[in-house]
Scaffold this motif. Structure first.
Motif, PDB file in Angstrom:
ATOM      1  N   TRP A 479      -0.962 -10.386   2.684  1.00  6.65           N
ATOM      2  CA  TRP A 479       0.407 -10.058   2.566  1.00  6.65           C
ATOM      3  C   TRP A 479       1.206  -9.891   3.854  1.00  6.65           C
ATOM      4  CZ3 TRP A 479       3.842 -11.299  -0.859  1.00  6.65           C
ATOM      5  CH2 TRP A 479       5.053 -10.347  -0.752  1.00  6.65           C
ATOM      6  N   PRO A 480       2.121 -10.649   4.322  1.00  2.00           N
ATOM      7  CA  PRO A 480       2.660 -10.498   5.486  1.00  2.00           C
ATOM      8  C   PRO A 480       3.560  -9.240   5.556  1.00  2.00           C
ATOM      9  CG  PRO A 480       3.144 -12.839   4.975  1.00  2.00           C
ATOM     10  CD  PRO A 480       2.504 -11.771   3.616  1.00  2.00           C
ATOM     11  N   ALA A 481       3.408  -8.338   6.455  1.00  2.00           N
ATOM     12  CA  ALA A 481       4.064  -6.924   6.733  1.00  2.00           C
ATOM     13  C   ALA A 481       5.701  -7.399   6.552  1.00  2.00           C
ATOM     14  CB  ALA A 481       3.698  -6.348   7.854  1.00  2.00           C
ATOM     15  N   GLU A 482       6.290  -8.334   7.180  1.00  2.00           N
ATOM     16  CA  GLU A 482       7.566  -8.564   6.974  1.00  2.00           C
ATOM     17  C   GLU A 482       8.291  -9.010   5.608  1.00  2.00           C
ATOM     18  OE1 GLU A 482       5.765 -12.505   8.668  1.00  2.00           O
ATOM     19  OE2 GLU A 482       5.440 -10.537   8.513  1.00  2.00           O
ATOM     20  N   LEU A 483       7.426  -9.120   4.708  1.00  2.00           N
ATOM     21  CA  LEU A 483       7.837  -9.440   3.444  1.00  2.00           C
ATOM     22  C   LEU A 483       7.939  -8.105   2.766  1.00  2.00           C
ATOM     23  CD1 LEU A 483       6.162 -12.537   2.288  1.00  2.00           C
ATOM     24  CD2 LEU A 483       8.269 -12.399   3.318  1.00  2.00           C
ATOM     25  N   THR A 484       7.345  -6.962   3.086  1.00  6.95           N
ATOM     26  CA  THR A 484       7.534  -5.781   2.206  1.00  6.95           C
ATOM     27  C   THR A 484       8.997  -5.155   2.470  1.00  6.95           C
ATOM     28  OG1 THR A 484       4.994  -5.181   2.539  1.00  6.95           O
ATOM     29  CG2 THR A 484       6.617  -3.473   1.928  1.00  6.95           C
ATOM     30  N   PRO A 485       9.578  -4.954   1.261  1.00 10.47           N
ATOM     31  CA  PRO A 485      10.903  -4.549   1.205  1.00 10.47           C
ATOM     32  C   PRO A 485      11.028  -3.143   2.174  1.00 10.47           C
ATOM     33  CG  PRO A 485      10.443  -5.227  -0.952  1.00 10.47           C
ATOM     34  CD  PRO A 485       9.274  -5.253  -0.098  1.00 10.47           C
ATOM     35  N   PHE A 486      12.179  -2.958   3.014  1.00 12.04           N
ATOM     36  CA  PHE A 486      12.424  -1.887   3.746  1.00 12.04           C
ATOM     37  C   PHE A 486      11.303  -1.344   4.537  1.00 12.04           C
ATOM     38  CE2 PHE A 486      14.645  -1.992  -0.358  1.00 12.04           C
ATOM     39  CZ  PHE A 486      15.721  -2.308   0.146  1.00 12.04           C
ATOM     40  N   ALA A 487      10.363  -2.281   4.901  1.00 16.85           N
ATOM     41  CA  ALA A 487       9.061  -1.938   5.769  1.00 16.85           C
ATOM     42  C   ALA A 487       9.442  -1.157   6.977  1.00 16.85           C
ATOM     43  CB  ALA A 487       8.415  -3.236   5.937  1.00 16.85           C
ATOM     44  N   ASP A 488      10.482  -1.394   7.491  1.00 15.95           N
ATOM     45  CA  ASP A 488      10.894  -0.425   8.622  1.00 15.95           C
ATOM     46  C   ASP A 488      11.504   0.662   8.586  1.00 15.95           C
ATOM     47  OD1 ASP A 488      13.117  -1.687   7.601  1.00 15.95           O
ATOM     48  OD2 ASP A 488      14.203  -2.389   9.627  1.00 15.95           O
ATOM     49  N   GLU A 489      11.862   1.174   7.247  1.00 13.24           N
ATOM     50  CA  GLU A 489      12.173   2.540   7.019  1.00 13.24           C
ATOM     51  C   GLU A 489      11.159   3.494   6.844  1.00 13.24           C
ATOM     52  OE1 GLU A 489      15.070   2.538   3.649  1.00 13.24           O
ATOM     53  OE2 GLU A 489      16.204   0.730   4.534  1.00 13.24           O
ATOM     54  N   GLU A 490      11.425   4.783   7.288  1.00 12.14           N
ATOM     55  CA  GLU A 490      10.460   5.707   7.289  1.00 12.14           C
ATOM     56  C   GLU A 490      10.432   6.353   5.718  1.00 12.14           C
ATOM     57  OE1 GLU A 490      11.463   8.653  10.469  1.00 12.14           O
ATOM     58  OE2 GLU A 490      11.207   7.193  11.892  1.00 12.14           O
ATOM     59  N   ALA A 491      11.322   6.550   5.061  1.00 15.13           N
ATOM     60  CA  ALA A 491      11.477   6.926   3.668  1.00 15.13           C
ATOM     61  C   ALA A 491      10.218   6.286   2.930  1.00 15.13           C
ATOM     62  CB  ALA A 491      12.759   6.874   3.221  1.00 15.13           C
ATOM     63  N   SER A 492       9.679   7.356   1.986  1.00 12.45           N
ATOM     64  CA  SER A 492       8.773   6.594   1.061  1.00 12.45           C
ATOM     65  C   SER A 492       9.348   5.984  -0.171  1.00 12.45           C
ATOM     66  CB  SER A 492       7.804   7.810   0.635  1.00 12.45           C
ATOM     67  OG  SER A 492       6.732   7.289  -0.260  1.00 12.45           O
ATOM     68  N   LEU A 493       9.230   4.632  -0.336  1.00 11.71           N
ATOM     69  CA  LEU A 493       9.719   4.002  -1.465  1.00 11.71           C
ATOM     70  C   LEU A 493       8.720   3.676  -2.475  1.00 11.71           C
ATOM     71  CD1 LEU A 493      12.475   1.974   0.563  1.00 11.71           C
ATOM     72  CD2 LEU A 493      12.907   4.109  -0.725  1.00 11.71           C
ATOM     73  N   THR A 494       9.281   3.346  -3.732  1.00 12.28           N
ATOM     74  CA  THR A 494       8.442   2.881  -4.682  1.00 12.28           C
ATOM     75  C   THR A 494       8.766   1.285  -5.074  1.00 12.28           C
ATOM     76  OG1 THR A 494       7.943   5.037  -5.939  1.00 12.28           O
ATOM     77  CG2 THR A 494       7.980   3.055  -7.361  1.00 12.28           C
ATOM     78  N   GLY A 495       7.979   0.289  -5.178  1.00 11.27           N
ATOM     79  CA  GLY A 495       8.536  -0.922  -5.797  1.00 11.27           C
ATOM     80  C   GLY A 495       7.684  -1.175  -7.001  1.00 11.27           C
ATOM     81  N   THR A 496       7.997  -2.439  -7.271  1.00 12.49           N
ATOM     82  CA  THR A 496       7.397  -2.911  -8.548  1.00 12.49           C
ATOM     83  C   THR A 496       6.854  -4.279  -8.337  1.00 12.49           C
ATOM     84  OG1 THR A 496       8.852  -1.898 -10.194  1.00 12.49           O
ATOM     85  CG2 THR A 496       7.699  -3.725 -10.741  1.00 12.49           C
ATOM     86  N   LEU A 497       5.487  -4.464  -8.448  1.00 15.15           N
ATOM     87  CA  LEU A 497       4.648  -5.679  -7.837  1.00 15.15           C
ATOM     88  C   LEU A 497       4.358  -6.463  -9.405  1.00 15.15           C
ATOM     89  CD1 LEU A 497       3.087  -7.577  -6.405  1.00 15.15           C
ATOM     90  CD2 LEU A 497       1.216  -6.208  -6.420  1.00 15.15           C
TER      91      LEU A 497
END
Length: 527
Positions: A479-497
């Motif tokens: 999984w390329p890191a650049e595809l993770t939503p908001f990867a450059d944000e410090e806040a902890s986020l929850t996503g749906t896979l």
């Protein structure tokens, strides 16, 4: 003359006398005679020698002369022969060159003639094709069904359904659905709402993934103002309600009488305008009442979704309306909560079609699932669209009939044979650099597609990444890191896979649409 003769005779007589006096030779005379004989012999020899020499000389001279003559003759003959041969060769070469030149000229002329003929034929064919095309309406992106196939702006509209390219603001798609249900009423709250909003689209590809990244952002000021609805002598307002969590806007009303109109009557909405639209009024006549249809046909379709016999729906055709059928069902494979995260495995199917106006559909391609929750929706509608750049609002009226079946859900753990995620670990679901799965289902020839969807929101922007996994049989993908939503944000986020595998895919032949049967795994995880 006489004097000459006399002198002649006198001389002759004198000689004769002298000869007679000398008839008696002496020794001296004999010697002289011998010498004379020798001299004569020598003279003869010399004469013979001279003759031979002369003969030889003459022969040599003659030979030389003959040789020279022969040489000259041969040279002349050779020259003539060479000239004749050269002339013949030149004539042959000239003939060949002339033939080649003639052939080239003929070829050029033939090519020009052929090109002219081909151009004329092509022009005639193009004219005929253009005439046929002009005779048959072609679809253009204008909010209308130009070719009369039941679809509007198909393959031409943008991702929101509008016709313009996405600018700095992206696009929005609004829906105003006032379709009557089988009780003759409209579900007013939520009848108007923002159905799609896209601010940016990009793509990503490598050897394992082919992805589209969609970003959307909805501001509370993106509404259309307070909309006035008029129908059947009634008039009321609908006001916008913004949801930051869902990143959408829905319209609600205090109107309680939802029986807005009867089939065949008209309805209009007046939009004051907002950030994307100027003010406008959009009106539509609803289609006539649905006839020749029996609600029991939908009950038969529900029975088929549970494994029953093939069902059939009939109706009275009407070329002033669009006919559509939706059948969807699902049943859980497992449903659990791990580390406070929902983890769900589901088996489902979707049958969706725009129907031909022939008054009949037999559901031979539908294979349901026993013990599945299911819903059937059969509609007769008409719609009109309002375009503004990349944005669109679609107003729909008509009738719809539905039937549904619900199965209870309960918590259950995945079995050893279920299609499941192995990475990230469902027990501690944190997205890292690898996604893996096991027990990939079997598929038909037209199935076999594995799709990964990862979505998340930071409160202001929603981002969705949809990837086709090109080699699902490998069981994992980096999984390329650049595809993770908001990867450059410090806040902890929850996503749906969501992993979805199509076991079966059928393109409908009689009607326009498809039947898809799939299995999916969905988990909420930390990004």
């Amino acid at each position: 003359m006489k004097r000459l003769l006399a002198v002649f005779w006198a001389m002759t007589g004198l000689c004769a006398c002298e000869t007679q006096n000398e008839l008696q030779p002496t020794e001296e005379d004999s010697a002289i005679e011998d010498d004379s004989a020798i001299e004569e012999d020598a003279t003869l020899i010399d004469a013979e020698t001279d003759a031979e020499t002369d003969a030889e000389t003459d022969a040599e001279v003659d030979a030389e002369s003959d040789a020279e003559v022969d040489a000259e003759t041969d040279a002349e003959v050779d020259a003539e022969t060479d000239a004749e041969v050269d002339a013949e060769i030149d004539a042959e070469i000239d003939a060949e060159i002339d033939a080649e030149i003639d052939a080239e000229i003929d070829a050029e002329i033939d090519a020009e003639i052929d090109a002219e003929i081909d151009a004329e034929i092509d022009a005639e064919i193009d004219a005929e094709v253009d005439a046929e095309i002009d005779a048959e309406p072609r679809e253009i992106c204008n909010g209308l069904d130009d070719d009369g196939d039941g679809w509007t702006d198909e393959e031409l509209a943008n991702v929101c359904g509008g016709c313009g390219t996405l600018g700095s603001q992206g696009c929005q798609g609004w829906s105003a659905d006032f379709t009557l249900d089988q009780t003759g009423q409209v579900q007013l709250n939520g009848a108007i709402g923002l159905s799609s909003s896209v601010t940016q689209i990009s793509s990503f590809e490598n050897d394992d993934l082919s992805c589209q990244i969609t970003q959307s952002s909805v501001d509370e000021d993106d509404h259309l103002g307070a909309i006035t609805v008029r129908s059947g002598g009634k008039s009321f307002f609908m006001t916008p309600s913004y949801s930051a969590i869902n990143q959408t806007i829905l319209y609600n009303t205090s109107e309680t009488d939802a029986a807005l109109y009867q089939p065949g009557e008209s309805l209009s909405i007046t939009v004051p305008g907002g950030n994307r639209f100027f003010s406008f009024t959009l009106s539509l006549d609803s289609p006539s009442a649905l006839e020749g249809f029996n609600q029991s046909a939908l009950d038969a379709v529900l029975a088929q979704t549970q494994g029953g016999d093939v069902a059939e729906i009939r109706w009275l055709p009407d070329d002033q309306a669009q006919w559509s059928l939706y059948i969807g069902g699902s049943r859980p494979l497992f449903r659990s909560t791990l580390a406070s995260r929902s983890y769900i495995g589901t088996e489902f199917y979707v049958y969706q079609a725009l129907l031909k106006n022939d008054g009949r559909i037999r559901l031979d391609d539908l294979t349901g699932l026993p013990n599945s929750s299911a819903r059937v929706l059969f509609s007769k509608t008409r719609s009109v669209r309002k375009l503004k750049g990349a944005n669109v609002l679609e107003l729909t009226m008509g009738q719809s009939f539905s039937a549904s079946h619900t199965e209870s859900l309960s918590e259950s753990e995945p079995s050893e044979t279920d299609f499941v995620l192995t990475e990230p670990n469902p027990a501690a679901p944190v997205l890292q650099d690898r996604i893996a799965w096991q027990n990939l289902p079997e598929s038909t020839e037209r199935g076999g597609q594995l799709t990964l969807t990862l979505s998340a929101s930071n409160g202001a922007i929603r981002q969705s990444v949809v990837c086709n996994i090109l080699h699902p049989e490998q069981g994992s993908v980096d999984w390329p890191a650049e595809l993770t939503p908001f990867a450059d944000e410090e806040a902890s986020l929850t996503g749906t896979l969501l992993l979805r595998f199509n076991e079966e895919l059928i393109e409908l032949t009689q009607d326009e649409g498809s039947f898809v049967k799939s299995k999916s795994v969905q988990i909420n995880l930390a990004l």
